[in-house]
Design a protein around this motif. Sequence first.
Motif, PDB file in Angstrom:
ATOM      1  N   VAL A  21       0.843  -1.203   0.000  1.00 19.68           N
ATOM      2  CA  VAL A  21       0.000   0.000   0.000  1.00 19.68           C
ATOM      3  C   VAL A  21       0.876   1.250   0.000  1.00 19.68           C
ATOM      4  CG1 VAL A  21      -1.651   1.336   1.387  1.00 19.68           C
ATOM      5  CG2 VAL A  21      -2.006  -1.101   1.021  1.00 19.68           C
ATOM      6  N   PHE A  22       1.951   1.227   0.798  1.00 20.98           N
ATOM      7  CA  PHE A  22       2.859   2.366   0.817  1.00 20.98           C
ATOM      8  C   PHE A  22       3.485   2.595  -0.558  1.00 20.98           C
ATOM      9  CE2 PHE A  22       7.139   4.117   1.408  1.00 20.98           C
ATOM     10  CZ  PHE A  22       6.796   5.341   1.955  1.00 20.98           C
ATOM     11  N   ALA A  23       3.936   1.526  -1.197  1.00 18.68           N
ATOM     12  CA  ALA A  23       4.532   1.639  -2.529  1.00 18.68           C
ATOM     13  C   ALA A  23       3.511   2.156  -3.542  1.00 18.68           C
ATOM     14  CB  ALA A  23       5.088   0.289  -2.974  1.00 18.68           C
ATOM     15  N   LEU A  24       2.276   1.694  -3.437  1.00 20.73           N
ATOM     16  CA  LEU A  24       1.217   2.148  -4.337  1.00 20.73           C
ATOM     17  C   LEU A  24       0.945   3.641  -4.157  1.00 20.73           C
ATOM     18  CD1 LEU A  24      -0.975   1.301  -6.413  1.00 20.73           C
ATOM     19  CD2 LEU A  24      -2.490   1.001  -4.463  1.00 20.73           C
ATOM     20  N   LEU A  25       0.847   4.078  -2.912  1.00 20.08           N
ATOM     21  CA  LEU A  25       0.585   5.494  -2.653  1.00 20.08           C
ATOM     22  C   LEU A  25       1.748   6.370  -3.089  1.00 20.08           C
ATOM     23  CD1 LEU A  25      -1.135   5.276   0.845  1.00 20.08           C
ATOM     24  CD2 LEU A  25      -2.215   5.754  -1.365  1.00 20.08           C
ATOM     25  N   LEU A  26       2.972   5.933  -2.819  1.00 18.46           N
ATOM     26  CA  LEU A  26       4.138   6.697  -3.242  1.00 18.46           C
ATOM     27  C   LEU A  26       4.205   6.771  -4.766  1.00 18.46           C
ATOM     28  CD1 LEU A  26       6.742   8.187  -2.544  1.00 18.46           C
ATOM     29  CD2 LEU A  26       7.899   5.966  -2.543  1.00 18.46           C
ATOM     30  N   GLY A  27       3.967   5.669  -5.443  1.00 19.13           N
ATOM     31  CA  GLY A  27       3.987   5.660  -6.901  1.00 19.13           C
ATOM     32  C   GLY A  27       2.897   6.539  -7.490  1.00 19.13           C
ATOM     33  N   ALA A  28       1.701   6.486  -6.917  1.00 15.95           N
ATOM     34  CA  ALA A  28       0.609   7.331  -7.409  1.00 15.95           C
ATOM     35  C   ALA A  28       0.929   8.805  -7.200  1.00 15.95           C
ATOM     36  CB  ALA A  28      -0.696   6.972  -6.702  1.00 15.95           C
ATOM     37  N   PHE A  29       1.512   9.126  -6.052  1.00 14.19           N
ATOM     38  CA  PHE A  29       1.893  10.509  -5.798  1.00 14.19           C
ATOM     39  C   PHE A  29       2.920  10.992  -6.817  1.00 14.19           C
ATOM     40  CE2 PHE A  29       4.925  13.461  -3.865  1.00 14.19           C
ATOM     41  CZ  PHE A  29       4.084  14.543  -3.644  1.00 14.19           C
ATOM     42  N   LEU A  30       3.916  10.155  -7.107  1.00 10.44           N
ATOM     43  CA  LEU A  30       4.945  10.561  -8.070  1.00 10.44           C
ATOM     44  C   LEU A  30       4.376  10.712  -9.476  1.00 10.44           C
ATOM     45  CD1 LEU A  30       7.958   8.389  -6.870  1.00 10.44           C
ATOM     46  CD2 LEU A  30       7.628  10.844  -6.565  1.00 10.44           C
ATOM     47  N   VAL A  31       3.549   9.771  -9.897  1.00 16.30           N
ATOM     48  CA  VAL A  31       2.989   9.826 -11.252  1.00 16.30           C
ATOM     49  C   VAL A  31       2.036  11.009 -11.402  1.00 16.30           C
ATOM     50  CG1 VAL A  31       1.447   8.648 -12.865  1.00 16.30           C
ATOM     51  CG2 VAL A  31       3.293   7.396 -11.765  1.00 16.30           C
ATOM     52  N   PHE A  32       1.086  11.138 -10.483  1.00 18.33           N
ATOM     53  CA  PHE A  32       0.113  12.216 -10.603  1.00 18.33           C
ATOM     54  C   PHE A  32       0.703  13.562 -10.218  1.00 18.33           C
ATOM     55  CE2 PHE A  32      -2.740   8.528 -10.235  1.00 18.33           C
ATOM     56  CZ  PHE A  32      -3.391   8.688 -11.448  1.00 18.33           C
ATOM     57  N   GLY A  33       1.623  13.567  -9.263  1.00 15.18           N
ATOM     58  CA  GLY A  33       2.275  14.822  -8.887  1.00 15.18           C
ATOM     59  C   GLY A  33       3.080  15.390 -10.034  1.00 15.18           C
ATOM     60  N   ALA A  34       3.818  14.536 -10.719  1.00 17.82           N
ATOM     61  CA  ALA A  34       4.602  15.001 -11.865  1.00 17.82           C
ATOM     62  C   ALA A  34       3.716  15.219 -13.083  1.00 17.82           C
ATOM     63  CB  ALA A  34       5.699  13.992 -12.196  1.00 17.82           C
ATOM     64  N   GLY A  35       2.683  14.422 -13.213  1.00 21.62           N
ATOM     65  CA  GLY A  35       1.825  14.537 -14.392  1.00 21.62           C
ATOM     66  C   GLY A  35       0.914  15.747 -14.366  1.00 21.62           C
ATOM     67  N   LEU A  36       0.501  16.168 -13.195  1.00 19.66           N
ATOM     68  CA  LEU A  36      -0.446  17.277 -13.096  1.00 19.66           C
ATOM     69  C   LEU A  36       0.200  18.592 -12.686  1.00 19.66           C
ATOM     70  CD1 LEU A  36      -3.371  15.374 -11.350  1.00 19.66           C
ATOM     71  CD2 LEU A  36      -3.102  15.882 -13.776  1.00 19.66           C
ATOM     72  N   ALA A  37       1.478  18.562 -12.347  1.00 17.44           N
ATOM     73  CA  ALA A  37       2.148  19.795 -11.928  1.00 17.44           C
ATOM     74  C   ALA A  37       2.467  20.662 -13.137  1.00 17.44           C
ATOM     75  CB  ALA A  37       3.426  19.467 -11.171  1.00 17.44           C
ATOM     76  N   ASN A  38       2.520  21.933 -12.912  1.00 21.19           N
ATOM     77  CA  ASN A  38       2.914  22.883 -13.940  1.00 21.19           C
ATOM     78  C   ASN A  38       4.380  22.633 -14.290  1.00 21.19           C
ATOM     79  OD1 ASN A  38       3.425  25.085 -15.501  1.00 21.19           O
ATOM     80  ND2 ASN A  38       2.703  26.599 -14.033  1.00 21.19           N
ATOM     81  N   SER A  39       4.725  22.682 -15.561  1.00 23.30           N
ATOM     82  CA  SER A  39       6.098  22.371 -15.960  1.00 23.30           C
ATOM     83  C   SER A  39       7.098  23.362 -15.375  1.00 23.30           C
ATOM     84  CB  SER A  39       6.222  22.326 -17.481  1.00 23.30           C
ATOM     85  OG  SER A  39       5.928  23.603 -18.029  1.00 23.30           O
ATOM     86  N   ALA A  40       6.710  24.591 -15.179  1.00 22.11           N
ATOM     87  CA  ALA A  40       7.615  25.562 -14.569  1.00 22.11           C
ATOM     88  C   ALA A  40       7.911  25.193 -13.120  1.00 22.11           C
ATOM     89  CB  ALA A  40       7.017  26.960 -14.651  1.00 22.11           C
ATOM     90  N   VAL A  41       6.918  24.666 -12.427  1.00 19.19           N
ATOM     91  CA  VAL A  41       7.121  24.245 -11.041  1.00 19.19           C
ATOM     92  C   VAL A  41       8.111  23.087 -10.997  1.00 19.19           C
ATOM     93  CG1 VAL A  41       5.994  23.198  -9.042  1.00 19.19           C
ATOM     94  CG2 VAL A  41       4.861  25.036 -10.290  1.00 19.19           C
ATOM     95  N   LEU A  42       7.965  22.119 -11.892  1.00 16.90           N
ATOM     96  CA  LEU A  42       8.883  20.986 -11.929  1.00 16.90           C
ATOM     97  C   LEU A  42      10.299  21.444 -12.252  1.00 16.90           C
ATOM     98  CD1 LEU A  42       6.746  18.298 -13.769  1.00 16.90           C
ATOM     99  CD2 LEU A  42       7.257  18.448 -11.334  1.00 16.90           C
ATOM    100  N   HIS A  43      10.426  22.362 -13.201  1.00 17.59           N
ATOM    101  CA  HIS A  43      11.743  22.870 -13.564  1.00 17.59           C
ATOM    102  C   HIS A  43      12.389  23.586 -12.383  1.00 17.59           C
ATOM    103  CE1 HIS A  43      14.994  24.681 -15.832  1.00 17.59           C
ATOM    104  NE2 HIS A  43      14.699  25.819 -15.212  1.00 17.59           N
TER     105      HIS A  43
END
Length: 58
Positions: A21-43
């Motif tokens: 469950v921890f791995a699933l939540l961490l993976g979902a956070f990374l995928v959706f966090g990077a996928g939905l974040a503004n590209s300037a914020v990631l940069h």
Amino acid sequence: MAVSTTSSVTLSANDRLVAGVFALLLGAFLVFGAGLANSAVLHDTAHDTRHSYGFPCH
């Protein structure tokens, strides 16, 4: 002559479930966090991280 030994760790079903469950939540956070974040914020985040480690990026 080299002697190698192995040891194994036995995990209960509950421990494996918690880890999964921890791995699933961490993976979902990374995928959706990077996928939905503004590209300037990631940069900016990557840029600041490089600077905090002393890595030259300019």
